[in-house]
Structures are given as structure tokens and as C-alpha cells.
Design a protein around this motif. Structure first.
Motif, PDB file in Angstrom:
ATOM      1  N   PHE A 157      11.705  -0.490  -4.324  1.00  0.00           N
ATOM      2  CA  PHE A 157      11.330  -1.445  -2.472  1.00  0.00           C
ATOM      3  C   PHE A 157      11.648  -2.489  -1.428  1.00  0.00           C
ATOM      4  O   PHE A 157      12.589  -2.650  -0.564  1.00  0.00           O
ATOM      5  CB  PHE A 157       9.761  -0.923  -2.841  1.00  0.00           C
ATOM      6  CG  PHE A 157       9.032   0.105  -1.455  1.00  0.00           C
ATOM      7  CD1 PHE A 157       9.213   1.463  -1.874  1.00  0.00           C
ATOM      8  CD2 PHE A 157       7.746  -0.616  -0.737  1.00  0.00           C
ATOM      9  CE1 PHE A 157       7.997   1.967  -0.530  1.00  0.00           C
ATOM     10  CE2 PHE A 157       7.178   0.280   0.104  1.00  0.00           C
ATOM     11  CZ  PHE A 157       8.017   1.404   0.025  1.00  0.00           C
ATOM     12  N   CYS A 158      11.175  -3.551  -2.209  1.00  0.00           N
ATOM     13  CA  CYS A 158      11.518  -4.921  -1.879  1.00  0.00           C
ATOM     14  C   CYS A 158      12.622  -5.081  -1.062  1.00  0.00           C
ATOM     15  O   CYS A 158      12.857  -5.300   0.010  1.00  0.00           O
ATOM     16  CB  CYS A 158      10.960  -5.464  -2.036  1.00  0.00           C
ATOM     17  SG  CYS A 158       8.892  -5.514  -2.662  1.00  0.00           S
ATOM     18  N   ASP A 159      13.774  -5.102  -2.697  1.00  0.00           N
ATOM     19  CA  ASP A 159      15.055  -5.151  -2.300  1.00  0.00           C
ATOM     20  C   ASP A 159      15.849  -4.518  -1.160  1.00  0.00           C
ATOM     21  O   ASP A 159      16.533  -5.387  -0.240  1.00  0.00           O
ATOM     22  CB  ASP A 159      15.401  -5.273  -3.640  1.00  0.00           C
ATOM     23  CG  ASP A 159      15.603  -6.107  -4.735  1.00  0.00           C
ATOM     24  OD1 ASP A 159      14.717  -6.625  -3.938  1.00  0.00           O
ATOM     25  OD2 ASP A 159      16.525  -6.127  -5.859  1.00  0.00           O
TER      26      ASP A 159
ATOM     27  N   LEU B  57       8.383   3.848 -10.177  1.00  0.00           N
ATOM     28  CA  LEU B  57       8.892   3.599  -9.310  1.00  0.00           C
ATOM     29  C   LEU B  57       8.602   1.644  -9.568  1.00  0.00           C
ATOM     30  O   LEU B  57       7.444   1.769  -9.783  1.00  0.00           O
ATOM     31  CB  LEU B  57       8.240   3.881  -8.136  1.00  0.00           C
ATOM     32  CG  LEU B  57       8.806   3.785  -6.768  1.00  0.00           C
ATOM     33  CD1 LEU B  57      10.350   4.410  -6.388  1.00  0.00           C
ATOM     34  CD2 LEU B  57       8.216   3.934  -5.322  1.00  0.00           C
ATOM     35  N   ASP B  58      10.144   1.143  -9.101  1.00  0.00           N
ATOM     36  CA  ASP B  58       9.323  -0.603  -9.121  1.00  0.00           C
ATOM     37  C   ASP B  58       9.366  -0.717  -7.905  1.00  0.00           C
ATOM     38  O   ASP B  58      10.061  -0.847  -7.150  1.00  0.00           O
ATOM     39  CB  ASP B  58      10.935  -0.909  -9.860  1.00  0.00           C
ATOM     40  CG  ASP B  58      11.223  -2.458 -10.105  1.00  0.00           C
ATOM     41  OD1 ASP B  58      10.025  -2.556 -11.434  1.00  0.00           O
ATOM     42  OD2 ASP B  58      11.335  -3.290  -9.233  1.00  0.00           O
TER      43      ASP B  58
ATOM     44  N   ALA C 298       0.414  -1.575   0.056  1.00  0.00           N
ATOM     45  CA  ALA C 298      -0.164  -0.180   0.428  1.00  0.00           C
ATOM     46  C   ALA C 298       0.751   1.181  -0.018  1.00  0.00           C
ATOM     47  O   ALA C 298       0.635   2.249  -1.256  1.00  0.00           O
ATOM     48  CB  ALA C 298      -1.116  -0.522   1.392  1.00  0.00           C
ATOM     49  N   GLY C 299       1.629   1.081   1.310  1.00  0.00           N
ATOM     50  CA  GLY C 299       2.832   2.060   0.897  1.00  0.00           C
ATOM     51  C   GLY C 299       3.633   2.700  -0.866  1.00  0.00           C
ATOM     52  O   GLY C 299       3.663   3.252  -0.339  1.00  0.00           O
ATOM     53  N   PHE C 300       4.301   1.231  -1.061  1.00  0.00           N
ATOM     54  CA  PHE C 300       4.549   1.586  -2.489  1.00  0.00           C
ATOM     55  C   PHE C 300       3.649   1.982  -3.307  1.00  0.00           C
ATOM     56  O   PHE C 300       3.588   2.806  -4.547  1.00  0.00           O
ATOM     57  CB  PHE C 300       4.903   0.323  -2.963  1.00  0.00           C
ATOM     58  CG  PHE C 300       4.911   0.241  -4.246  1.00  0.00           C
ATOM     59  CD1 PHE C 300       6.503   0.662  -4.852  1.00  0.00           C
ATOM     60  CD2 PHE C 300       4.651  -0.387  -5.578  1.00  0.00           C
ATOM     61  CE1 PHE C 300       6.996   0.349  -6.408  1.00  0.00           C
ATOM     62  CE2 PHE C 300       4.873  -0.404  -6.362  1.00  0.00           C
ATOM     63  CZ  PHE C 300       6.117   0.104  -6.767  1.00  0.00           C
TER      64      PHE C 300
ATOM     65  N   TRP D  80       6.506   5.004   9.249  1.00  0.00           N
ATOM     66  CA  TRP D  80       5.686   4.175   7.841  1.00  0.00           C
ATOM     67  C   TRP D  80       6.844   3.222   7.305  1.00  0.00           C
ATOM     68  O   TRP D  80       6.528   2.192   7.198  1.00  0.00           O
ATOM     69  CB  TRP D  80       5.241   4.867   6.497  1.00  0.00           C
ATOM     70  CG  TRP D  80       4.288   5.297   6.607  1.00  0.00           C
ATOM     71  CD1 TRP D  80       3.596   6.184   7.323  1.00  0.00           C
ATOM     72  CD2 TRP D  80       3.256   5.005   5.865  1.00  0.00           C
ATOM     73  NE1 TRP D  80       2.142   6.097   7.234  1.00  0.00           N
ATOM     74  CE2 TRP D  80       1.670   5.227   5.900  1.00  0.00           C
ATOM     75  CE3 TRP D  80       3.028   3.720   5.040  1.00  0.00           C
ATOM     76  CZ2 TRP D  80       0.648   4.668   5.648  1.00  0.00           C
ATOM     77  CZ3 TRP D  80       1.657   3.293   4.851  1.00  0.00           C
ATOM     78  CH2 TRP D  80       0.494   3.901   4.963  1.00  0.00           C
ATOM     79  N   MET D  81       8.023   3.906   7.578  1.00  0.00           N
ATOM     80  CA  MET D  81       9.353   2.898   6.817  1.00  0.00           C
ATOM     81  C   MET D  81       9.513   1.624   8.566  1.00  0.00           C
ATOM     82  O   MET D  81       9.223   0.120   8.347  1.00  0.00           O
ATOM     83  CB  MET D  81      10.914   3.265   7.152  1.00  0.00           C
ATOM     84  CG  MET D  81      11.394   2.479   7.026  1.00  0.00           C
ATOM     85  SD  MET D  81      13.655   3.680   6.357  1.00  0.00           S
ATOM     86  CE  MET D  81      13.952   3.331   8.238  1.00  0.00           C
TER      87      MET D  81
END
Length: 201
Positions: A69-71, A63-64, A50-52, A151-152
Motif C-alpha cells: 500500500f504505502c510504498d 496484505l502488508d 482505513a482502506g487498507f 478510492w485510490m
């Protein structure tokens, strides 16, 4: 048939212009629909996703999810798990919250010896950039503010199965979790990541 060509050409140009003018809105609609599916139980609920999506819509798809984000979140998660194990924080009910906090506010090899701090550079700007609130930016720069830092933390807590809540005040956001280890005389801990303070409440 030849008479139709100018009309068809004009129509195709008009449709192309109209489609291009709606592209930005389409990203927000797509993000909204996916978040709605999460909330309605039609898709897996994920605060990370959701944040992404909110940031992805703002950047119009530039933005990937994996690389931006995930990595980095997965890399941080692996380091925090090591921090949790090495420091024997499993002895505490809130040990994982302690490990996440320690990673964010203290210098470690896992964060390049650069803790995550408040972004004072953009704070003083009259027209502060909207993206300063983004988790993707904080992951890269190690700088954030009262939205991106909590959020992080919440995304990491969710990934590591640590119970923590996002709490809101006017124009402000912070983390709260229950003081199950009775470290303070109060029931809850307010975690203010912009100033690295832990306050009982």
C-alpha cells in the motif's frame, strides 16, 4: 495425574480448533476496532489506513501495509508533485486535483505509460471476484472499477492535501470537488474515473 493427560490433550485440541475457526473473524474485528478508534478521535484519521484495513481483513492479514500500500502510494505521490510543479498547476486552486486526474487517466513515465482503466475482464463475470474492488489490486494492475478507482483518487488527494470527496450513487462511487477556478458554469465537478469524464454539477 496420568488420568488427566487425555483430558488435557483433548481440551488443548478443542481450544486450538476453536481458535483457528475464529481467525478470519478476528481480522475483521481488529480492523473494525482500529477504524472505530479513528472515528472516535482516539487514533489519527486516515482514509489510506482505513482502506487498507478493509482489504487486510478480507485477505486475513496477508496484505502488508508498507509494501502493498504505502510504498506505491508514496511513489505515485512523488511523481504527481513533480507533475504539479513542472506544469505550473499551482496557478490554479484546483491544480492538485488536476495533477492527480492527469496521472490516473494519461500515460506518463510515472505510471509506466499505462493509465488506470476500467476492469472489463471481471465486469462480465457472473461471479465477479470481490477483490476487484480493492485499491491494492488497482495499484498493481492499473485496472479498477467504480469503487477502487475513486478510492485510490481520494487516498492520493488526502496524501497531497487536495480537497476531494467520495460521492455515492446506487451501486456506484465517484469523486466530487468544488470548481474553485470556475472552469465550468457550475459550482462542483463530478469526476467519473471509470470513463475519464469530468462533468459539472
Amino acid at each position: 495425574m496420568k488420568k488427566l493427560w487425555p483430558y488435557l490433550l483433548f481440551l488443548s485440541i478443542q481450544l486450538s480448533v476453536q481458535a483457528q475457526s475464529m481467525v478470519a473473524e478476528d481480522y475483521y474485528v481488529s480492523a473494525f476496532n482500529e477504524m472505530s478508534d479513528m472515528l472516535a478521535g482516539r487514533d489519527t484519521l486516515s482514509i489510506k489506513r482505513a482502506g487498507f484495513l478493509a482489504e487486510w481483513a478480507y485477505y486475513e492479514g496477508k496484505l502488508d501495509y508498507k509494501t502493498d500500500f504505502c510504498d506505491e502510494i508514496d511513489r505515485i505521490k512523488t511523481f504527481i508533485l513533480s507533475l504539479y510543479e513542472v506544469n505550473k498547476l499551482q496557478a490554479y486552486k484546483t491544480g492538485m486535483q488536476m495533477a492527480i486526474t492527469s496521472y490516473i487517466v494519461s500515460p506518463y513515465s510515472g505510471n509506466g505509460y499505462t493509465p488506470y482503466t476500467y476492469d472489463f475482464e471481471t465486469f462480465a463475470m457472473d461471479d465477479e471476484p470481490w477483490e476487484r474492488q480493492f485499491v491494492s489490486r488497482t495499484l498493481k494492475t492499473h485496472k479498477g472499477q467504480c469503487r477502487s478507482l475513486p478510492w485510490m483518487y481520494k487516498i492520493l488527494a488526502s496524501e497531497l492535501n487536495a480537497d476531494a470527496s467520495l460521492s455515492h450513487a446506487p451501486r456506484h462511487c465517484y469523486i466530487m470537488y468544488k470548481d474553485e477556478d470556475k472552469i465550468t458554469p457550475e459550482e462542483w465537478i463530478n469526476l467519473e474515473l471509470t470513463t475519464n469524464q469530468m462533468n459539472p454539477s
